[in-house]
Design an enzyme around this catalytic site. Structure first.
Site, PDB file in Angstrom:
ATOM      1  CE1 TYR A   1      38.733  43.917  36.891  1.00 46.60           C
ATOM      2  CE2 TYR A   1      40.967  43.080  36.783  1.00 46.60           C
ATOM      3  CZ  TYR A   1      40.079  44.029  37.201  1.00 46.60           C
ATOM      4  OH  TYR A   1      40.516  45.091  37.935  1.00 46.60           O
TER       5      TYR A   1
ATOM      6  CE1 TYR B   1      41.718  46.865  34.019  1.00 41.04           C
ATOM      7  CE2 TYR B   1      43.778  46.198  33.006  1.00 41.04           C
ATOM      8  CZ  TYR B   1      43.031  47.128  33.689  1.00 41.04           C
ATOM      9  OH  TYR B   1      43.574  48.315  34.031  1.00 41.04           O
TER      10      TYR B   1
ATOM     11  CG  ASN C   1      46.787  47.384  43.546  1.00 40.40           C
ATOM     12  OD1 ASN C   1      45.664  47.859  43.609  1.00 40.40           O
ATOM     13  ND2 ASN C   1      47.049  46.353  42.772  1.00 40.40           N
TER      14      ASN C   1
ATOM     15  CD  GLU D   1      38.637  47.510  36.742  1.00 44.25           C
ATOM     16  OE1 GLU D   1      37.983  47.691  37.793  1.00 44.25           O
ATOM     17  OE2 GLU D   1      39.872  47.664  36.681  1.00 44.25           O
TER      18      GLU D   1
ATOM     19  CD  GLU E   1      44.645  44.453  40.409  1.00 49.18           C
ATOM     20  OE1 GLU E   1      43.806  44.268  39.504  1.00 49.18           O
ATOM     21  OE2 GLU E   1      44.412  45.099  41.444  1.00 49.18           O
TER      22      GLU E   1
END
Ligand code: NAG
Ligand code: NAG
Ligand code: NAG
Ligand code: NAG
Length: 254
Positions: free
Chosen positions: A118, A107, A76, A116, A211
């Protein structure tokens, strides 16, 4: 800068591990780096990868960056460039190819409350709203397309203030694209109408980012530039394996 000095600088940055500075790295050092926007020609830089990540990341000049990855399950990373979080028109252009799970997203974070958020422009196999803990709030028009608004709780998850429990707000474009303008004000207003309250925007942490999770892919993105021609768009898949009863898109106008 002479080429030998450029080579020296590149060597120096690699040796010093200064991932925010222009250069190329093949990395998996398990750390998160954020760089003050003013230190890099007006662009914020974000680089984060966990211990299982396998990527090559090139922080180019200005708003340009490239990344290539090949990751097993558990890998990740997030890399990207952008600005201080807030109301603006964010332009970007480039390429994004993925076999597996990865997102192309604008984001950012707010604090009090810790959120958070996005704006998902494109992704590989996994639609981020395909999650048992996500809730649809409706759709709105922005940036030449339609976005679905979703909220998902994250429990004891990594955040800009350490592990915490917080909400993620998702704008998921119903036609995937790579390139264009994102009017953040319009997205923030849609969250507000949905009753999803953002907190205080944080400096230097609003990035057009990639991501990458399990899979293979590459991206070459320039933030601050608009595409020169028409950007192709393809319908966002709506199959939801974790929410099989909701394979139709999120409905209702915000
Ligand atoms: C990273 O770059 C190196 C050197 O070009 C290459 O051998 C490797 O396959 C690349 N890795 C990924 C994940 O793209
Ligand atoms: C994005 O492009 C628009 C023109 O479409 C321009 O008005 C705006 O200033 C640009 N934004 C940035 C941050 O460069
Ligand atoms: C949903 O949230 C609960 C905690 O509220 C958590 O234990 C669970 O892992 C979450 N499920 C998913 C699919 O994220
Ligand atoms: C951006 O969104 C705001 C809020 O909806 C709107 O007032 C403004 O006209 C939009 N800007 C552009 C260039 O579309």
């Amino acid at each position: 800068m002479t080429s030998s000095l450029a080579r020296f600088c590149q060597f120096f940055y690699v040796a010093a591990g200064v991932l925010g500075a222009p250069g190329t790295w093949q990395v998996a050092d398990g750390t998160r780096h954020t760089v003050d926007a003013r230190q890099d020609n007006g662009f914020a830089v974000q680089y984060w990868a966990n211990g299982n990540a396998n990527l090559n990341w090139t922080n180019g000049q200005g708003g340009h960056f490239m990344v290539g990855w090949d990751q097993q399950s558990g890998g990740n990373f997030v890399v990207g460039k952008g600005y201080s979080s807030g109301d603006m028109l964010v332009n970007y252009t480039g390429h994004f190819e993925v076999w597996g799970n990865a997102y192309l997203t604008l984001y950012g974070w707010t604090t009090e409350p810790l959120i958070e958020w996005y704006v998902i422009e494109s992704f590989g196999h996994h639609n981020p709203s395909d999650n048992r803990n996500s809730t649809c709030y409706g759709t709105f028009e922005s940036d030449g397309g339609t976005y679905e608004v979703w909220m998902k709780w994250r429990v004891n998850a990594p955040s800009i203030i350490g592990d915490a429990t917080f909400m993620q707000f998702w704008s998921v474009r119903t036609t995937r694209r790579v390139g264009g303008t994102i009017n953040t004000t319009r997205h923030f207003e849609a969250y507000e109408r949905a009753g999803l309250r953002l907190g205080t925007h944080q400096p230097h942490n609003m990035v057009v980012g990639i991501e990458g999770q399990q899979g293979i892919g590459s991206a070459d993105i320039t933030v601050g530039d608009l595409p020169s021609g028409t950007v192709p768009e393809d319908p966002t898949p709506t199959t939801r394996t974790e929410r099989p009863s909701e394979t139709s898109t999120c409905t209702g106008s915000l």
